[in-house]
Structure formats: structure tokens, C-alpha cells
Design an enzyme around this catalytic site. Structure first.
Site, short mmCIF file in Angstrom:
data_model
loop_
_atom_site.label_atom_id
_atom_site.label_comp_id
_atom_site.label_asym_id
_atom_site.label_seq_id
_atom_site.Cartn_x
_atom_site.Cartn_y
_atom_site.Cartn_z
N TYR A 169 0.83 -1.21 0.00
CA TYR A 169 0.00 0.00 0.00
C TYR A 169 0.87 1.26 0.00
O TYR A 169 0.69 2.17 -0.82
CB TYR A 169 -0.91 -0.03 1.23
CG TYR A 169 -1.82 1.17 1.37
CD1 TYR A 169 -3.01 1.23 0.65
CD2 TYR A 169 -1.50 2.21 2.24
CE1 TYR A 169 -3.85 2.32 0.78
CE2 TYR A 169 -2.35 3.30 2.37
CZ TYR A 169 -3.53 3.35 1.64
OH TYR A 169 -4.36 4.44 1.78
N LYS A 204 1.28 4.22 -2.94
CA LYS A 204 0.93 5.64 -2.73
C LYS A 204 2.15 6.54 -2.98
O LYS A 204 1.99 7.67 -3.44
CB LYS A 204 0.36 5.85 -1.33
CG LYS A 204 -0.98 5.13 -1.09
CD LYS A 204 -2.11 5.63 -2.00
CE LYS A 204 -3.47 5.07 -1.59
NZ LYS A 204 -4.57 5.51 -2.46
P1 NAP Z 1 -12.99 2.24 1.46
O1 NAP Z 1 -14.08 2.62 2.39
O2 NAP Z 1 -12.42 0.86 1.50
O3 NAP Z 1 -13.49 2.58 -0.02
C1 NAP Z 1 -12.69 2.28 -1.14
C2 NAP Z 1 -13.52 2.50 -2.38
O4 NAP Z 1 -12.71 2.13 -3.52
C3 NAP Z 1 -14.77 1.59 -2.44
O5 NAP Z 1 -15.83 2.30 -3.02
C4 NAP Z 1 -14.32 0.46 -3.34
O6 NAP Z 1 -15.36 -0.21 -4.00
C5 NAP Z 1 -13.48 1.26 -4.33
N1 NAP Z 1 -12.69 0.41 -5.20
C6 NAP Z 1 -11.79 -0.54 -4.87
N2 NAP Z 1 -11.32 -1.14 -6.00
C7 NAP Z 1 -11.95 -0.51 -7.04
C8 NAP Z 1 -11.90 -0.67 -8.45
N3 NAP Z 1 -11.13 -1.61 -9.03
N4 NAP Z 1 -12.65 0.16 -9.21
C9 NAP Z 1 -13.44 1.09 -8.66
N5 NAP Z 1 -13.55 1.27 -7.33
C10 NAP Z 1 -12.81 0.47 -6.55
O7 NAP Z 1 -11.73 3.20 1.59
P2 NAP Z 1 -11.60 4.76 2.02
O8 NAP Z 1 -11.02 4.78 3.37
O9 NAP Z 1 -12.85 5.49 1.72
O10 NAP Z 1 -10.43 5.20 1.01
C11 NAP Z 1 -10.61 6.08 -0.08
C12 NAP Z 1 -9.23 6.50 -0.56
O11 NAP Z 1 -8.54 7.20 0.50
C13 NAP Z 1 -8.32 5.33 -0.94
O12 NAP Z 1 -7.56 5.66 -2.08
C14 NAP Z 1 -7.42 5.17 0.27
O13 NAP Z 1 -6.18 4.57 -0.04
C15 NAP Z 1 -7.27 6.61 0.72
N6 NAP Z 1 -6.88 6.76 2.14
C16 NAP Z 1 -7.71 6.34 3.13
C17 NAP Z 1 -7.32 6.51 4.47
C18 NAP Z 1 -8.21 6.11 5.62
O14 NAP Z 1 -7.78 6.25 6.80
N7 NAP Z 1 -9.43 5.63 5.41
C19 NAP Z 1 -6.08 7.09 4.77
C20 NAP Z 1 -5.26 7.49 3.73
C21 NAP Z 1 -5.67 7.34 2.42
P3 NAP Z 1 -16.05 -1.56 -3.38
O15 NAP Z 1 -17.04 -1.10 -2.35
O16 NAP Z 1 -16.68 -2.19 -4.59
O17 NAP Z 1 -14.94 -2.38 -2.79
#
Ligand code: NAP
Length: 242
Positions: free
Chosen positions: A165, A169
Site C-alpha cells: 500500500y 501511494k
Molecule cells: P474504502 O471505504 O475501503 O473505499 C474504497 C472504495 O474504492 C470503495 O468504493 C471500493 O469499492 C473502491 N474500489 C476498490 N477497488 C476498485 C476498483 N477496481 N474500481 C473502482 N472502485 C474500486 O476506503 P476509504 O477509506 O474510503 O479510502 C478512499 C481513498 O482514500 C483510498 O484511495 C485510500 O487509499 C485513501 N486513504 C484512506 C485513508 C483512511 O484512513 N481511510 C487514509 C489514507 C488514504 P467496493 O465497495 O466495490 O470495494
């Protein structure tokens, strides 16, 4: 003329909240995309029920045909794209946390979504972003992708090493800098966002930030004025070290 915004991976988590906050601005038509169209439609319905201007579209960032179809649909209906938020992301925990032992399959799967998917979507939509008056591209990165902080024993994330991961990034950050360079003489701005550690399926229940806070960085970068940065790595208005 309303702006057109498209968000990947927006059926839940930070992406869904980004769709909500962008639609609340008032002059933005939001295309909420999801790899599962049924989940996208259900998520969009929760926002239209709130009176927001949102529709859903299927888009799997690892599927070239799906990306091409989505870009064609936006081109035919709107002829341009003002805001692209590359939000879709995965965190694969396939093996031991040691970088030396993480299976190649986990590297490939992570990079397919987090980097190659982001690049493919951006390349497909860039011609439409160039047709907007002042396009904005937001790439969801993570503080865990900061090589400077990962290498500093005094940094708070020094012991948080989710190898596949984190490295994906870091690559998103490098891609952001290179694209910003290519677009430096255009009105388009492209930036990397660290949302914070946010309560989502990925971030976990113990994360300190609610999604309402976690979407703020993406939304601010999507709405940057002409004096805003390009090629930056930002969390809540402040630059992070690369
Ligand atoms: P999340 O709740 O797991 O949501 C991830 C989203 O990405 C879901 O809608 C998922 O769809 C979608 N996804 C995964 N593979 C995909 C694909 N092949 N095509 C289209 N959509 C796809 O994660 P989140 O926390 O909201 O994260 C959103 C972004 O923020 C990510 O890039 C993550 O790395 C970044 N981020 C998050 C955090 C944190 O603390 N949460 C911190 C730093 C960065 P499905 O529902 O179908 O799986």
C-alpha cells in the site's frame, strides 16, 4: 454552467462523502462512480434523497473497457469534465508485514488498482478535463506514501509499514508530480491528497477522523482557485513531505 465532477470508488467511505460535499456546493453535478453499478446506484440514491444533484455510473478502475465506456458516456452527455477525484483504492494484506516477504501477487493487485487504475482513468478523462475551463485532478494518496516520513525514525508513521500500500501511494505521489509538470502551462491543477486516518472500511473503526473530516482535503483540492498549488501533497490545507 454547472461544473461536472467524477469520483471513483464513491459508493462508500471517503469517496461517497466527497460526492456529498461537492454536490452540497450547489453548482456541481456529481457523477458518483462504483465498480458495482448496483452499489453505486444505491449510494447515489441516498444523496439524491438528500436533495443533491448526483447520478451514478459504473466504473471499475482495473477494467479498460469499463473506463472507456465511462469516458465515452461523459463525453457524449457533457463534452467535458471539470473535476476528477481518483479516490478508488485498496489495501491488500496478503502476507506478513515484511516488505521482503510480501508476495508479488499482492504487489501486482495493489498497483493494479492504486496506481495503474488511477493512471488509466486519468489518461482516459484528460482530453475531457482539457475541455473544461480550469480542470482539477485530485489523487488520493496517503501519508504512508511519504518516503521522507517513512525513512525518519522520529516520524509518527515510522512503524506503520504496509509495504504494498505504502509503495503504491509513493508512486501515486510521483505520478502526480510528473503530471503536474506536463500540465504546468495549462489551467489544470493536479494534486495528491492525504485525507487523514479516517473511519471507513479501510481506515477501521478506531480511526480518529469521521468521513465528514476525511473528505475535506479532496473537496478543497477539487475546488482550488487559480492561485492554488499544483503538484503538491496536501492534508487539510498543509503540505506534507514527499
Ligand atoms: P474504502 O471505504 O475501503 O473505499 C474504497 C472504495 O474504492 C470503495 O468504493 C471500493 O469499492 C473502491 N474500489 C476498490 N477497488 C476498485 C476498483 N477496481 N474500481 C473502482 N472502485 C474500486 O476506503 P476509504 O477509506 O474510503 O479510502 C478512499 C481513498 O482514500 C483510498 O484511495 C485510500 O487509499 C485513501 N486513504 C484512506 C485513508 C483512511 O484512513 N481511510 C487514509 C489514507 C488514504 P467496493 O465497495 O466495490 O470495494
Amino acid at each position: 454552467m454547472n461544473k461536472i465532477a467524477l469520483i471513483t470508488g464513491a459508493n462508500k467511505g471517503i469517496g461517497l462523502e466527497t460526492a456529498r460535499q461537492l454536490a452540497r456546493v450547489g453548482d456541481i453535478h456529481v457523477i458518483l462512480t462504483a465498480r458495482d453499478p448496483a452499489k453505486g446506484a444505491a449510494a447515489a440514491r441516498t444523496l439524491t434523497d438528500e436533495g443533491l444533484d448526483v447520478e451514478s455510473l459504473g466504473l471499475d478502475v482495473t477494467d479498460a473497457a469499463s473506463i472507456a465506456a465511462a469516458a465515452r458516456s461523459i463525453e457524449q452527455r457533457f463534452g467535458r469534465l471539470d473535476i476528477l477525484v481518483n479516490n478508488a483504492g485498496i489495501s491488500v494484506r496478503a502476507g506478513p508485514a515484511r516488505v521482503s516477504a510480501e508476495p508479488l501477487e499482492a504487489w501486482r493487485r495493489t498497483f493494479d488498482t492504486n496506481l495503474f487504475g488511477l493512471i488509466a482513468v486519468t489518461q482516459a478523462f484528460l482530453p475531457l478535463i482539457k475541455k473544461a475551463p480550469a480542470g482539477r485532478i485530485v489523487n488520493l494518496s496517503s501519508i504512508l506514501g511519504s518516503i521522507t516520513l517513512q525513512a525518519d525514525p522520529k516520524s509518527p508513521i515510522y512503524n506503520y509499514k504496509l509495504a504494498t500500500y505504502d509503495v503504491s501511494k509513493s508512486a501515486v505521489n510521483a505520478w502526480t508530480v510528473h503530471l503536474a509538470y506536463e500540465l504546468r502551462d495549462t489551467p489544470i491543477k493536479v494534486n495528491a491528497a492525504h485525507p487523514g486516518h479516517v473511519k471507513t472500511d479501510m481506515g477501521g473503526d478506531n480511526a480518529p477522523l469521521e468521513v465528514s473530516e476525511g473528505a475535506k482535503t479532496s473537496v478543497a483540492l477539487a475546488l482550488l482557485g487559480p492561485d492554488g498549488p499544483s503538484g503538491a501533497f496536501i492534508h487539510l490545507g498543509r503540505p506534507l513531505p514527499w
